[in-house]
Design a protein around this motif. Structure first.
Motif, short mmCIF file in Angstrom:
data_model
loop_
_atom_site.label_atom_id
_atom_site.label_comp_id
_atom_site.label_asym_id
_atom_site.label_seq_id
_atom_site.Cartn_x
_atom_site.Cartn_y
_atom_site.Cartn_z
N ARG A 1 -3.17 7.11 1.06
CA ARG A 1 -4.41 7.87 1.25
C ARG A 1 -5.31 7.85 0.02
N GLY A 2 -4.73 7.48 -1.12
CA GLY A 2 -5.54 7.31 -2.32
C GLY A 2 -5.94 5.86 -2.52
N SER A 3 -5.00 4.95 -2.25
CA SER A 3 -5.23 3.51 -2.41
C SER A 3 -4.19 2.77 -1.58
N SER A 4 -4.65 1.84 -0.75
CA SER A 4 -3.70 1.09 0.08
C SER A 4 -2.70 0.34 -0.78
N SER A 5 -3.14 -0.19 -1.92
CA SER A 5 -2.23 -0.93 -2.80
C SER A 5 -1.17 -0.02 -3.40
N ALA A 6 -1.45 1.28 -3.51
CA ALA A 6 -0.49 2.23 -4.07
C ALA A 6 0.75 2.34 -3.19
N ALA A 7 0.61 2.11 -1.90
CA ALA A 7 1.78 2.16 -1.01
C ALA A 7 2.84 1.17 -1.48
N ARG A 8 2.40 -0.02 -1.89
CA ARG A 8 3.34 -1.05 -2.33
C ARG A 8 3.91 -0.74 -3.71
N ALA A 9 3.15 -0.01 -4.53
CA ALA A 9 3.67 0.39 -5.84
C ALA A 9 4.77 1.44 -5.70
N VAL A 10 4.78 2.19 -4.61
CA VAL A 10 5.85 3.17 -4.37
C VAL A 10 7.18 2.47 -4.13
N THR A 11 7.18 1.45 -3.29
CA THR A 11 8.44 0.77 -2.97
C THR A 11 8.81 -0.27 -4.03
N GLY A 12 7.84 -0.78 -4.79
CA GLY A 12 8.11 -1.56 -5.98
C GLY A 12 8.50 -3.00 -5.77
N ALA A 13 8.68 -3.71 -6.89
CA ALA A 13 9.04 -5.13 -6.92
C ALA A 13 8.15 -5.91 -5.96
N PHE A 14 8.73 -6.80 -5.15
CA PHE A 14 7.96 -7.46 -4.10
C PHE A 14 7.95 -6.54 -2.88
N SER A 15 6.77 -6.16 -2.42
CA SER A 15 6.68 -5.24 -1.29
C SER A 15 5.57 -5.67 -0.34
N GLN A 16 5.74 -5.30 0.92
CA GLN A 16 4.77 -5.61 1.97
C GLN A 16 4.28 -4.32 2.61
N LEU A 17 2.96 -4.16 2.66
CA LEU A 17 2.35 -3.06 3.41
C LEU A 17 1.98 -3.58 4.78
N HIS A 18 2.55 -2.96 5.80
CA HIS A 18 2.27 -3.37 7.18
C HIS A 18 1.02 -2.66 7.67
N THR A 19 0.18 -3.40 8.35
CA THR A 19 -1.00 -2.77 8.93
C THR A 19 -0.59 -1.94 10.14
N GLY A 20 -1.44 -1.04 10.54
CA GLY A 20 -1.15 -0.17 11.68
C GLY A 20 -2.19 0.91 11.78
N LEU A 21 -2.08 1.74 12.81
CA LEU A 21 -3.07 2.79 13.04
C LEU A 21 -2.49 4.18 12.80
N ASN A 22 -1.27 4.24 12.23
CA ASN A 22 -0.64 5.54 11.96
C ASN A 22 0.39 5.37 10.85
N ASP A 23 0.96 6.49 10.41
CA ASP A 23 1.90 6.45 9.31
C ASP A 23 3.26 5.87 9.69
N HIS A 24 3.57 5.81 10.96
CA HIS A 24 4.83 5.19 11.38
C HIS A 24 4.77 3.68 11.19
N ASP A 25 3.60 3.10 11.38
CA ASP A 25 3.45 1.64 11.28
C ASP A 25 2.90 1.20 9.93
N CYS A 26 1.92 1.91 9.41
CA CYS A 26 1.24 1.50 8.18
C CYS A 26 1.96 2.10 6.97
N ARG A 27 3.03 1.44 6.57
CA ARG A 27 3.82 1.87 5.43
C ARG A 27 4.36 0.65 4.72
N SER A 28 4.90 0.84 3.53
CA SER A 28 5.37 -0.28 2.72
C SER A 28 6.89 -0.42 2.78
N GLU A 29 7.34 -1.65 2.68
CA GLU A 29 8.77 -1.93 2.57
C GLU A 29 9.00 -2.98 1.49
N ARG A 30 10.12 -2.89 0.83
CA ARG A 30 10.46 -3.83 -0.22
C ARG A 30 11.03 -5.12 0.37
#
Length: 321
Positions: A135-164
């Protein structure tokens, strides 16, 4: 209720550009990045029952305007999840230059989200916390999970989240950062992304590029991974330069580094350049060749940093206040 967190900034490898929902910061497509360390943001958050108003301080300056609004979006999300309305004092410090293309917003909002969630005593996984940081920065989602991470697109928090993404390249990668201190304005570039006639072409190839990059990381293919990242940097620049404002972020030093890295590669050195929205340059290479690459980049007349792969955002016992 007080907590301190550290997060590392990201280098975009397959970068997102533009948002289908600017309030929730939902990107048009997936994105993949790598965190850089030891560069980091350290943030302390303290919810206080007797505080009358929020206070947000970054690098010694109290935020106002758009910066304050973006932090409040993260804070309000945490308050909603926690079910209270207590005011917060939040202070943040960066160990590296900000607003020059080194991802300070990613580590800033990741550290803020991590500290705020811990201070509010929320029991959330890092992918769940990534939806708060987003909610502050889309790139920040990937900084939470760290290292190599992928932010998935989506229309809600269940889909649009990051995974390592686990990859053996975490140990091998060295990143030479060439600092080209030209201020950039990422927010406005995202706002007009879809107005570029190149945007449709970028969207058309991003799905396949994400799949190929993810596969290259999984298989530990250094050359394929960072060749894809280099090409994505050129694609992003083409899109920003052909938007209504005609953003041209690169400076002469940026191009000089590009040309020097191509020369090194012709000489057999595994080195690939990459840029986010800005003039500064990342050069991805291996531990064996990092000294030679750093010399070559510094010879272009810029200050350099040598970074490794950074891990996920984490809670630490070192408060700022």
């Amino acid at each position: 209720m007080k907590a301190t967190a550290i997060a590392h900034p990201i280098q975009g490898l397959a970068k997102y550009h533009g948002m289908r929902d600017p309030e929730l910061r939902l990107p048009y497509h997936d994105s993949i990045s790598v965190c850089t360390a030891p560069s980091h943001t350290r943030t302390t958050a303290d919810f206080e029952s007797d505080r009358e108003a929020d206070v947000y301080v970054v690098d010694g300056e109290e935020l106002s305007g758009r910066g304050e609004e973006r932090v409040r979006a993260v804070v309000d999300r945490v308050r909603k999840l926690a079910g209270f309305d207590e005011r917060v004092r939040l202070e943040s410090e960066n160990s590296f230059p900000s607003n020059v293309g080194f991802g300070s917003s990613s580590s800033g909002f990741a550290a803020a989200a991590m500290a705020l969630c811990a201070a509010a005593e929320l029991d959330l996984s890092r992918p769940e916390i990534s939806t708060v940081a987003r909610r502050g920065s889309s790139s920040a989602a990937r900084a939470v999970t760290g290292a190599f991470s992928q932010l998935h697109t989506g229309l809600n928090d269940h889909d649009c989240r990051s995974e390592r993404i686990e990859s053996e390249l975490e140990d091998e990668l060295r990143i030479v950062a060439g600092l080209v201190p030209a201020y950039k304005e990422t927010e406005r570039a995202h706002e007009e992304a879809a107005d570029s006639h190149m945007f449709g072409a970028r969207m058309a190839h991003m799905h396949g590029q994400i799949a190929e990059l993810r596969d290259a990381l999984r298989s530990g293919d250094f050359e394929r991974t960072f060749e894809l990242a280099e090409h994505d940097s050129l694609s992003l620049a083409a899109t920003t330069m052909t938007g209504p404002a005609g953003w041209v972020y690169w400076q002469p030093e940026t191009i000089a580094i590009f040309n020097r890295i191509r020369e090194l590669r012709d000489d057999g050195v595994p080195a690939y350049y990459s840029t986010d929205t800005g003039a500064s340059v990342y050069v991805n290479t291996t531990e064996e060749h990092v000294d030679r690459v750093e010399r070559a980049v510094s010879e272009c007349g810029v200050d350099t940093h040598v970074w490794e792969v950074g891990g996920p955002a984490r809670i630490v016992d070192d408060p700022l206040f």
